[in-house]
Motif scaffolding. Structure first.
Motif, mmCIF file in Angstrom:
data_model
loop_
_atom_site.group_PDB
_atom_site.id
_atom_site.type_symbol
_atom_site.label_atom_id
_atom_site.label_comp_id
_atom_site.label_asym_id
_atom_site.label_seq_id
_atom_site.Cartn_x
_atom_site.Cartn_y
_atom_site.Cartn_z
ATOM 1 N N LEU A 284 0.789 -1.307 -0.024
ATOM 2 C CA LEU A 284 0.190 0.108 -0.068
ATOM 3 C C LEU A 284 1.016 1.413 0.067
ATOM 4 C CD1 LEU A 284 -2.638 1.275 0.315
ATOM 5 C CD2 LEU A 284 -2.505 1.242 2.865
ATOM 6 N N VAL A 285 0.721 2.034 -0.930
ATOM 7 C CA VAL A 285 1.400 3.209 -1.037
ATOM 8 C C VAL A 285 0.407 4.472 -0.751
ATOM 9 C CG1 VAL A 285 2.430 4.797 -2.742
ATOM 10 C CG2 VAL A 285 2.967 2.245 -2.739
ATOM 11 N N LEU A 286 0.961 5.172 0.267
ATOM 12 C CA LEU A 286 0.107 6.471 0.641
ATOM 13 C C LEU A 286 0.969 7.730 0.507
ATOM 14 C CD1 LEU A 286 -1.087 5.025 4.349
ATOM 15 C CD2 LEU A 286 -2.508 5.431 2.161
ATOM 16 N N GLN A 287 0.219 8.404 -0.310
ATOM 17 C CA GLN A 287 0.608 10.029 -0.515
ATOM 18 C C GLN A 287 -0.381 11.075 -0.096
ATOM 19 O OE1 GLN A 287 4.686 9.162 -1.861
ATOM 20 N NE2 GLN A 287 3.479 11.296 -1.546
ATOM 21 N N ALA A 288 -0.192 11.871 0.227
ATOM 22 C CA ALA A 288 -0.842 13.163 0.478
ATOM 23 C C ALA A 288 -0.119 14.455 0.866
ATOM 24 C CB ALA A 288 -1.556 12.861 1.854
ATOM 25 N N MET A 289 -0.929 15.696 0.705
ATOM 26 C CA MET A 289 -0.394 16.777 1.066
ATOM 27 C C MET A 289 -0.209 16.658 2.684
ATOM 28 S SD MET A 289 -0.415 18.498 -1.681
ATOM 29 C CE MET A 289 -0.298 20.369 -1.220
ATOM 30 N N ASP A 290 0.715 17.567 3.211
ATOM 31 C CA ASP A 290 0.861 17.652 4.642
ATOM 32 C C ASP A 290 -0.711 17.519 5.236
ATOM 33 O OD1 ASP A 290 3.447 17.789 4.386
ATOM 34 O OD2 ASP A 290 3.752 19.845 4.125
#
Lengths: 283, 283
Positions: free
Chosen positions: A72-78
């Motif tokens: 599972l790759v998780l990305q997001a803005m701060d």
């Protein structure tokens, strides 16, 4: 009925316009009263299912029957909620079968290597559920927005990432990439909470305000990365994440649908059961 | 009232006679009706407390205020319940702050190093809760019982272990060492379950029967290791573990009492809050 994966999946190809996705929306949640309570209740049930799938995935690999694993790759803005998602969703799994890695800014040693070098070292082993808290995508996001490398370099990374992920898929790694999508207003609220709640002071980083000024550039960089790297083998999903209870519900369902498709089974016995029972009785 | 730590702690010094500890006993559990239901209910509540302590420990380290961390060492005979304890107790924590390592038989590469070499590499970072599923104690247990090294070698390892653990304590690692103590009958029941329950076949290892023949030798080796290495800085606890619900309850309480003593606090703000709020409002 559409699956959550179908509802949230990014089509391969052109730049994605993130502005067209409402961060407060709740795709796939039935239109009911008290959706928040319902979502939390379902999360608990789906969490148990996830733990069941995970054990069977682990058992299969342990028996040597398969190299299957999940990433599972998780990305997001701060403030996008990566840490919260890990706590609430991945926290439902058996921690012994989970491998979580946070990718911070590359160290000087890491910078001397290809950007995928440190990532390859952290691919989960067979049977494991790996979680990347940030990932190789930072190398086409912050690296591009803040100009750490010239366009000549970052522009070819999309293809490098697609090749890399195809390799992983060949090694039986099932990849789920999730972008937790929040609004600038929600980010402000969460940053303010970190300045007002003494139990959250430690999460506040003044550098986040600097990044916040580049919101539009980041959204554009995300748009390119999501569109160009959402492949059939390793799709991207955009999860509206202003509402934490929807975010957790959606990520749990993405995992469940993916694991249900993998359909791991407990392996058959590797020994002669009757013979071993007789041996055991003699001890 | 005695704490659970006081009740279960191994005194430093002579060999411990494990036969004097009843694996079905439940020290510290109030004498009540339905102790199992009560223990499970308390585990759930204590689990939430542990997660709270863990977050504060993590926050403190993240803010750079301390190098404090926790290390739980789990040892047991085969089927003693190490995996179950991790799932049920450590599973209550935030997986992102947990570092779990299973130490299997040393690889040829590992065997070329000192026995503590591979262990040093896995010491948890500040703020983390580390869990060793088996540990450097195998080097005075299986290595001694099965004759992997001569007595000349293993006999000096107790002192080496004590020095090593003292070093860790100097680096602010709080060490809790737990031996899950089961009876030979309980081991037979659990081995049989692995031969009868299709969801457990994968856990059955025929080599466990061979180890089982050396039960008395292992108990003696444990007796020496526990007594000689239960120091003030890094005490050993023997947890009666025939009853899984007591085992989980007791380990959770050992962790809670230890963390309560550490008493981690959320760190103070590292920035000028008013100034940052004004900066945020301007974005």
């Amino acid at each position: 009925m559409a699956t959550i994966r179908e509802l949230l999946r990014v089509p391969h190809g052109d730049t994605v316009d993130l502005a067209s996705v409402d961060p407060r929306s709740t795709p796939g949640l039935p239109d009911i009263r008290r959706p928040k309570a319902k979502a939390r209740e379902q999360l608990s049930r789906v969490g148990d299912e996830l733990a069941g799938y995970q054990e069977r995935l682990y058992a299969q690999a342990k028996a040597g029957g398969t190299g299957r694993r999940l990433l599972l790759v998780l990305q997001a803005m701060d403030c996008g909620g990566k840490d919260g998602t890990i706590r609430k969703v991945i926290g439902r799994l058996n921690p012994q079968g989970v491998h979580i890695v946070s990718f911070g800014p590359p160290t000087p040693a890491e910078r001397r290597h290809h950007f995928l070098w440190r990532v390859r070292r952290e691919v989960p082993r067979p049977g494991y559920v790996g979680v990347f808290n940030r990932s190789h995508y930072e190398d086409v996001l912050v690296a591009r927005v803040r100009g750490a490398v010239p366009e000549r370099i970052w522009s070819r990374r999309y293809d490098e990432i697609n090749s890399f992920e195809r390799e992983l898929v060949d090694e039986q790694v099932t990849i789920i990439k999730v972008m937790l999508h929040i609004s600038p207003d929600e980010q402000r609220r969460r940053l303010r909470a970190r300045l007002e709640d003494p139990t959250k002071y430690w999460k506040y980083d003044p550098a986040d305000l600097e990044e916040r000024r580049h919101w539009a550039d980041y959204q554009a960089a995300y748009g390119d990365a999501l569109g160009r790297c959402s492949t059939d083998e390793a799709p991207w999903y955009v999860v509206p994440a202003d509402r934490k209870w929807y975010r957790d519900w959606a990520v749990a369902h993405l995992l469940r649908e993916t694991l249900a498709e993998l359909d791991p089974h407990y392996p058959p016995p590797s020994v002669d059961l009757a013979r071993e029972k007789a041996r055991l009785a003699g001890t």
